[in-house]
Write an enzyme that holds these catalytic residues in place. Structure first.
Site, PDB file in Angstrom:
ATOM      1  N   ASP A 260       8.340  17.931   0.941  1.00 36.58           N
ATOM      2  CA  ASP A 260       8.779  19.282   0.658  1.00 36.58           C
ATOM      3  C   ASP A 260       9.631  19.343  -0.660  1.00 36.58           C
ATOM      4  OD1 ASP A 260      10.398  21.666   0.950  1.00 36.58           O
ATOM      5  OD2 ASP A 260      11.328  21.027   2.821  1.00 36.58           O
ATOM      6  N   HIS A 358       2.347  29.406   4.258  1.00 39.75           N
ATOM      7  CA  HIS A 358       3.620  29.294   3.793  1.00 39.75           C
ATOM      8  C   HIS A 358       3.374  29.214   2.257  1.00 39.75           C
ATOM      9  CE1 HIS A 358       8.071  29.086   3.031  1.00 39.75           C
ATOM     10  NE2 HIS A 358       7.531  27.830   2.236  1.00 39.75           N
TER      11      HIS A 358
END
Length: 460
Positions: A260, A358
């Site tokens: 991330d 995403h």
């Protein structure tokens, strides 16, 4: 959800790298050792973060959190023994500390509401009191004579204290004519389930440190000094990866297990400062020049539902391989820094990165270039009554204008991001973050000392 990487070879080296910092906006690529010059960043400072999740879809951004893995500008490197505790971030600077510095391992977030009748003078006095305490605490010194000695045996541990102003502060303090235009309420987004008691507030505080006790102690000091002037409205605690926790430098993972932070904007890139920091202009308050806007979102991850998906399904929701962070469709041996090819096709001719993945929906190219500097932390607060984990992301995003950053990106994510099925936005806040504090000054002094820009009119 993507995060920037923790660029540390060993725990000792990490600790030494994290000693000291400055807070400016250009890339200093040639310095291997930090200097005290406030004109730029070290190269390694631009490349890393300490870990914890940041969802672009989670709050307008699983695309990452910026947190820099090295603290530039230190006067000296710390020795290996106890170096992590000795690391110090200067309180004074062009921008408030806690925005551009490496992300610490722990954070305390809190908001306060002013007591009735405090007014402008009472607010100024509180900010001056907090400034004196912040100067001492970030230097590893007791904040006051009756300090409580909670963190007596700890160093500064890279402590930073960052303060922001909510929209409601300006009316209460008699400063309504200086409320920035962009500090308007965020719009409602589909599927929001916001608890007002856990968001908003007149005064916001972000306290980061590499030791949880140091962060909690700092919050207790501020809370004690605010007694009678401002009351605690809400508080949340979060965590990121502890420096040196991995055997080699690598990007952190969030609670969904995803690497991330890959696509967070980076200091040194063209236009970075314009995306993150405010400048005086027709629609910006003069006192906020050099400051920023902070969007806070408490985003619960539906981990039980997420973990029920097989890894290949999880990868398609995000658009990246879970093992190494490489975009789907990338060749073997690719990594997270491999450029994303949104036109890539799989063997069956279908898009390798699904239409609702995403990284496709959150890409700046798909949002008119909108970008934010994300600095989120994971949280895990036990179980909810139904037995599901109360865990997720404390999303923090700094930007020059939320109307051009968070809001358009979150609108798009709420409509078409496959990840949104596994997220619940449960609290929210928007704050104007004043510029940094010069030596001899105090937090938010620009708001009190600078008038309304000529010709800007009410609301500026």
């Amino acid at each position: 959800m993507e995060r920037t990487s923790t660029d540390r070879a060993t725990a000792d080296r990490a600790a030494a790298d994290r000693t000291g910092t400055d807070r400016t906006g250009t890339d200093r690529a040639t310095a291997d050792r930090p200097s005290t010059d406030r004109t730029g960043f070290t190269r390694r400072a631009l490349l890393g973060t300490a870990g914890a999740g940041l969802l672009v879809g989670a709050g307008a951004g699983v695309a990452g959190a910026v947190a820099l893995d090295r603290r530039p500008g230190g006067a000296s490197d710390a020795s290996p023994g106890g170096a992590l505790g000795a690391a110090r971030v200067p309180f004074h600077g062009e921008h408030q500390a806690g925005i551009l510095e490496p992300q610490q391992a722990r954070v305390q977030l809190a908001a306060f509401d002013l007591a009735e009748g405090v007014g402008r003078d009472g607010l100024r006095t509180l900010l001056q009191r907090w400034t004196k305490s912040a100067e001492r605490l970030t230097a590893g010194e007791p904040a006051e004579e009756a300090d409580g000695q909670v963190a007596l045996d700890a160093g500064p541990c890279s402590l930073t204290l960052t303060v922001g102003f909510g929209a409601t502060l300006f009316d209460k303090a008699g400063l309504a004519d200086r409320r920035p235009q962009a500090l308007e309420p965020l719009p409602s987004f589909p599927a929001d389930a916001l608890d007002p008691a856990r968001g908003d507030g007149d005064l916001f505080v972000q306290i980061g440190a590499d030791d949880a006790l140091v962060a909690v102690h700092a919050l207790r000091v501020l809370q004690r000094q605010a007694a009678g002037t401002a009351a605690l409205r809400w508080q949340s605690a979060g965590f990121a990866r502890t420096p040196g926790a991995t055997a080699r430098p690598m990007t952190g993972r969030n609670l969904m297990g995803q690497i991330d932070g890959t696509n967070n904007p980076r200091p040194g890139e063209d236009g970075f400062a314009a995306k993150v920091f405010c400048t005086a202009g027709p629609d910006q308050s003069a006192w906020l020049a050099g400051g920023s806007y902070l969007v806070f979102r408490r985003i619960r991850m539906l981990l039980d539902n997420w973990e029920a998906l097989p890894p290949d399904r999880q990868e398609r929701v995000i658009g990246r391989r879970k093992s190494d962070g490489a975009p789907l469709g990338a060749p073997a041996g690719a990594g997270e820094r491999t450029p994303v090819d949104l036109a890539a096709q799989g063997p069956d001719g279908a898009l390798a990165i699904p239409a609702d993945a995403h990284i496709r929906v959150a890409a700046p190219a798909a949002n008119g270039g909108a970008a934010m500097l994300r600095r989120g932390f994971s949280y895990h607060d036990g179980l909810l009554p139904d037995g599901s984990p109360d865990a997720g992301l404390l999303f923090l995003a700094y930007q020059a204008d939320p109307r051009k950053g968070f809001t358009p990106v979150q609108r798009k994510l709420a409509r078409g991001d496959g990840l949104s099925r596994f997220l619940r936005h449960e609290a929210s806040g928007l704050y104007a973050v004043p510029p940094g504090v010069p030596a001899g000054g105090y937090l938010g002094q620009q708001l009190f000392d600078q008038g309304v820009p000529t010709g800007s009119g009410p609301g500026h």
